[in-house]
Design a protein around this motif. Structure first.
Motif, PDB file in Angstrom:
ATOM      1  N   GLU A  14       4.975  -7.610  -0.542  1.00  0.00           N
ATOM      2  CA  GLU A  14       3.507  -8.540  -1.970  1.00  0.00           C
ATOM      3  C   GLU A  14       3.092  -9.981  -0.417  1.00  0.00           C
ATOM      4  O   GLU A  14       2.169  -9.856  -0.912  1.00  0.00           O
ATOM      5  CB  GLU A  14       4.569  -8.717  -2.342  1.00  0.00           C
ATOM      6  N   ALA A  15       3.827  -9.880  -0.293  1.00  0.00           N
ATOM      7  CA  ALA A  15       3.472 -11.490   0.666  1.00  0.00           C
ATOM      8  C   ALA A  15       2.718 -11.032   1.607  1.00  0.00           C
ATOM      9  O   ALA A  15       1.431 -11.483   2.105  1.00  0.00           O
ATOM     10  CB  ALA A  15       4.972 -12.048   1.070  1.00  0.00           C
ATOM     11  N   LEU A  16       2.510  -9.482   2.501  1.00  0.00           N
ATOM     12  CA  LEU A  16       1.850  -9.552   3.125  1.00  0.00           C
ATOM     13  C   LEU A  16       0.671  -8.597   2.781  1.00  0.00           C
ATOM     14  O   LEU A  16      -0.743  -9.186   3.414  1.00  0.00           O
ATOM     15  CB  LEU A  16       2.312  -8.409   4.115  1.00  0.00           C
ATOM     16  N   ARG A  20      -3.183 -10.696   3.677  1.00  0.00           N
ATOM     17  CA  ARG A  20      -4.340 -10.393   3.729  1.00  0.00           C
ATOM     18  C   ARG A  20      -5.428 -10.907   2.332  1.00  0.00           C
ATOM     19  O   ARG A  20      -6.991 -10.749   3.020  1.00  0.00           O
ATOM     20  CB  ARG A  20      -4.264  -8.786   3.166  1.00  0.00           C
ATOM     21  N   MET A  21      -5.049 -10.805   1.422  1.00  0.00           N
ATOM     22  CA  MET A  21      -6.092 -11.336   0.558  1.00  0.00           C
ATOM     23  C   MET A  21      -6.949 -12.714   0.746  1.00  0.00           C
ATOM     24  O   MET A  21      -8.230 -12.989   0.836  1.00  0.00           O
ATOM     25  CB  MET A  21      -5.861 -11.256  -1.165  1.00  0.00           C
ATOM     26  N   ARG A  22      -5.563 -13.582   0.757  1.00  0.00           N
ATOM     27  CA  ARG A  22      -6.471 -14.844   0.797  1.00  0.00           C
ATOM     28  C   ARG A  22      -6.750 -14.946   2.633  1.00  0.00           C
ATOM     29  O   ARG A  22      -7.807 -16.009   2.415  1.00  0.00           O
ATOM     30  CB  ARG A  22      -4.698 -15.383   1.946  1.00  0.00           C
ATOM     31  N   ALA A  27     -10.340  -4.689   0.798  1.00  0.00           N
ATOM     32  CA  ALA A  27      -9.467  -3.657   0.446  1.00  0.00           C
ATOM     33  C   ALA A  27      -8.002  -4.022   0.450  1.00  0.00           C
ATOM     34  O   ALA A  27      -7.463  -3.547  -0.795  1.00  0.00           O
ATOM     35  CB  ALA A  27      -8.913  -2.498   1.773  1.00  0.00           C
ATOM     36  N   ALA A  28      -7.891  -5.118   0.341  1.00  0.00           N
ATOM     37  CA  ALA A  28      -6.419  -5.614  -0.261  1.00  0.00           C
ATOM     38  C   ALA A  28      -6.627  -6.415  -1.481  1.00  0.00           C
ATOM     39  O   ALA A  28      -5.731  -5.643  -2.428  1.00  0.00           O
ATOM     40  CB  ALA A  28      -6.000  -6.909   0.429  1.00  0.00           C
ATOM     41  N   PHE A  29      -7.440  -6.434  -2.388  1.00  0.00           N
ATOM     42  CA  PHE A  29      -7.590  -7.040  -3.179  1.00  0.00           C
ATOM     43  C   PHE A  29      -7.895  -5.953  -3.660  1.00  0.00           C
ATOM     44  O   PHE A  29      -7.254  -5.800  -5.529  1.00  0.00           O
ATOM     45  CB  PHE A  29      -9.534  -7.910  -3.933  1.00  0.00           C
ATOM     46  N   ALA A  30      -8.750  -4.652  -3.233  1.00  0.00           N
ATOM     47  CA  ALA A  30      -8.197  -3.235  -4.242  1.00  0.00           C
ATOM     48  C   ALA A  30      -6.857  -2.839  -4.973  1.00  0.00           C
ATOM     49  O   ALA A  30      -6.680  -2.219  -5.601  1.00  0.00           O
ATOM     50  CB  ALA A  30      -9.394  -2.168  -3.296  1.00  0.00           C
ATOM     51  N   GLU A  31      -5.802  -3.260  -3.610  1.00  0.00           N
ATOM     52  CA  GLU A  31      -4.985  -2.578  -3.529  1.00  0.00           C
ATOM     53  C   GLU A  31      -3.846  -3.034  -4.818  1.00  0.00           C
ATOM     54  O   GLU A  31      -3.261  -2.771  -4.984  1.00  0.00           O
ATOM     55  CB  GLU A  31      -4.071  -3.013  -2.253  1.00  0.00           C
ATOM     56  N   PHE A  32      -4.046  -4.958  -4.774  1.00  0.00           N
ATOM     57  CA  PHE A  32      -3.341  -5.710  -5.711  1.00  0.00           C
ATOM     58  C   PHE A  32      -4.055  -5.155  -7.257  1.00  0.00           C
ATOM     59  O   PHE A  32      -3.296  -5.423  -8.013  1.00  0.00           O
ATOM     60  CB  PHE A  32      -4.142  -6.881  -5.432  1.00  0.00           C
ATOM     61  N   VAL A  33      -5.149  -4.475  -6.913  1.00  0.00           N
ATOM     62  CA  VAL A  33      -5.412  -4.561  -8.591  1.00  0.00           C
ATOM     63  C   VAL A  33      -4.441  -3.300  -9.088  1.00  0.00           C
ATOM     64  O   VAL A  33      -4.110  -3.018  -9.807  1.00  0.00           O
ATOM     65  CB  VAL A  33      -7.541  -3.944  -8.949  1.00  0.00           C
ATOM     66  N   ARG A  34      -5.088  -1.939  -7.974  1.00  0.00           N
ATOM     67  CA  ARG A  34      -4.506  -0.741  -8.654  1.00  0.00           C
ATOM     68  C   ARG A  34      -3.081  -1.141  -8.480  1.00  0.00           C
ATOM     69  O   ARG A  34      -2.771  -0.440  -9.737  1.00  0.00           O
ATOM     70  CB  ARG A  34      -4.360  -0.045  -7.124  1.00  0.00           C
ATOM     71  N   ARG A  35      -2.517  -2.548  -8.114  1.00  0.00           N
ATOM     72  CA  ARG A  35      -0.584  -2.274  -8.374  1.00  0.00           C
ATOM     73  C   ARG A  35      -0.262  -2.932  -9.742  1.00  0.00           C
ATOM     74  O   ARG A  35       0.617  -2.413 -10.202  1.00  0.00           O
ATOM     75  CB  ARG A  35       0.086  -3.092  -7.060  1.00  0.00           C
ATOM     76  N   HIS A  36      -1.198  -3.687 -10.193  1.00  0.00           N
ATOM     77  CA  HIS A  36      -0.621  -5.045 -11.510  1.00  0.00           C
ATOM     78  C   HIS A  36      -1.306  -4.227 -11.832  1.00  0.00           C
ATOM     79  O   HIS A  36      -1.097  -4.893 -12.972  1.00  0.00           O
ATOM     80  CB  HIS A  36      -1.259  -6.349 -10.479  1.00  0.00           C
ATOM     81  N   GLY A  37      -2.514  -3.521 -12.581  1.00  0.00           N
ATOM     82  CA  GLY A  37      -3.593  -3.673 -13.267  1.00  0.00           C
ATOM     83  C   GLY A  37      -2.906  -2.659 -14.525  1.00  0.00           C
ATOM     84  O   GLY A  37      -2.991  -3.173 -15.385  1.00  0.00           O
TER      85      GLY A  37
END
Ligand SMILES: [Zn+2]
Lengths: 205, 82
Positions: A14-16, A20-22, A27-37
């Motif tokens: 998660e920290a990684l 990447r988002m920061r 691609a990291a934003f997309a991954e984040f949305v898929r994970r928490h959406g």
């Protein structure tokens, strides 16, 4: 992308991803949305009555989260932090949406005779009411009953009982005193009980 | 003369404070004295508690919805335009 079984520990992972988002990795934003959406969508569907509003609120929540990301210190849990942001986005939606006029809650509250006795004395509920919640029909019954509460009371019941925020937090989010939250929550629970009663009372088999 | 039993109306009105454990000993005993004498309020209290439990269970047991690709795309698009 599927995560590998031998990948980094979840917190590290998660920290990684946040790093990447920061640094602006798309691609990291997309991954984040898929994970928490999924979790945010579940919250929004519980709080808002329309699918369209729920989708909007989730989008708003993610945008707020992205904006607040630099300040996310990592000392609270990410899921708790996101849950709060989602609840806030839903409340904004509820405020801006055209409201239907608030129905009175009084007609859903217990009534009493002059001498203080209930006009309709309560009857015990059947043993298996909670077990019945495993069935989709029962779940939608409870959901529909909650949706029939007047908006202001419904919001408080959803925040306190469904989303399990505490009284203080609920009061802060809604700009109410804690005693106002308590009073409304009590009325909302009584009203919900009235609406569920015909379905769960013992003599209704 | 001993205090008359609290009425069912009062019981209902302050029930939440009993359930949340916010009453002092004296008030709590009055509630319990009422409960011992009033089956209707016992049934009411029980169904009130279960109402809360049903609402909680609804939140806790919700199946996680899948994340539609359109939602992911919409979030990314509005991020670029923000
Ligand atoms: Zn009574």
């Amino acid at each position: 992308m599927a995560s590998r079984a031998s990948g980094p520990a979840p917190e590290q992972d998660e920290a990684l991803l946040l790093d990447r988002m920061r640094s602006g990795d798309e691609a990291a934003f997309a991954e984040f949305v898929r994970r928490h959406g999924g979790r945010l969508l579940a919250v929004a569907r519980r709080m808002l009555r329309s699918e369209e509003d729920a989708n909007d609120a989730v989008q708003d929540a993610f945008l707020s989260a992205f904006r607040a990301l630099p300040e996310f210190a990592g000392d609270s849990r990410l899921s708790t932090w996101l849950h709060r942001i989602a609840v806030n986005a839903c409340l904004m939606k509820l405020r801006t949406r055209r409201r239907k006029p608030e129905g009175p809650i009084d007609e859903l509250l217990p009534t009493f005779h002059e001498d203080g006795h209930a006009t309709n004395p309560a009857v015990a509920w059947r043993e298996d009411a909670e077990a019945m919640l495993g069935r989709e029909r029962t779940r939608s019954l409870v959901r529909e009953a909650i949706d029939r509460l007047p908006e202001g009371h419904r919001t408080i019941l959803v925040l306190r009982d469904v989303e399990e925020l505490d009284t203080e937090e609920t009061a802060k989010l809604l700009g109410l005193s804690t005693s106002a939250v308590k009073t409304r929550l009590h009325r909302a629970r009584q009203a919900l009980r009235t609406l569920l009663d015909p379905h769960f009372r013992e003599d209704d088999r | 003369m001993s205090r008359p039993l609290m009425s069912c109306r009062e019981f209902s009105e302050f029930l939440d404070r009993y359930v949340e454990g916010e009453l002092g000993d004296v008030e709590r005993l009055e509630f319990e004295r009422h409960l011992a004498a009033c089956p209707a309020c016992v049934a009411y209290l029980e169904s009130y508690r279960r109402t809360t439990r049903l609402a909680r269970a609804l939140g806790a047991s919700d199946a996680l919805p899948g994340v539609p690709d359109e939602l992911v795309a919409a979030v990314l698009a509005s991020r670029r335009n923000a």
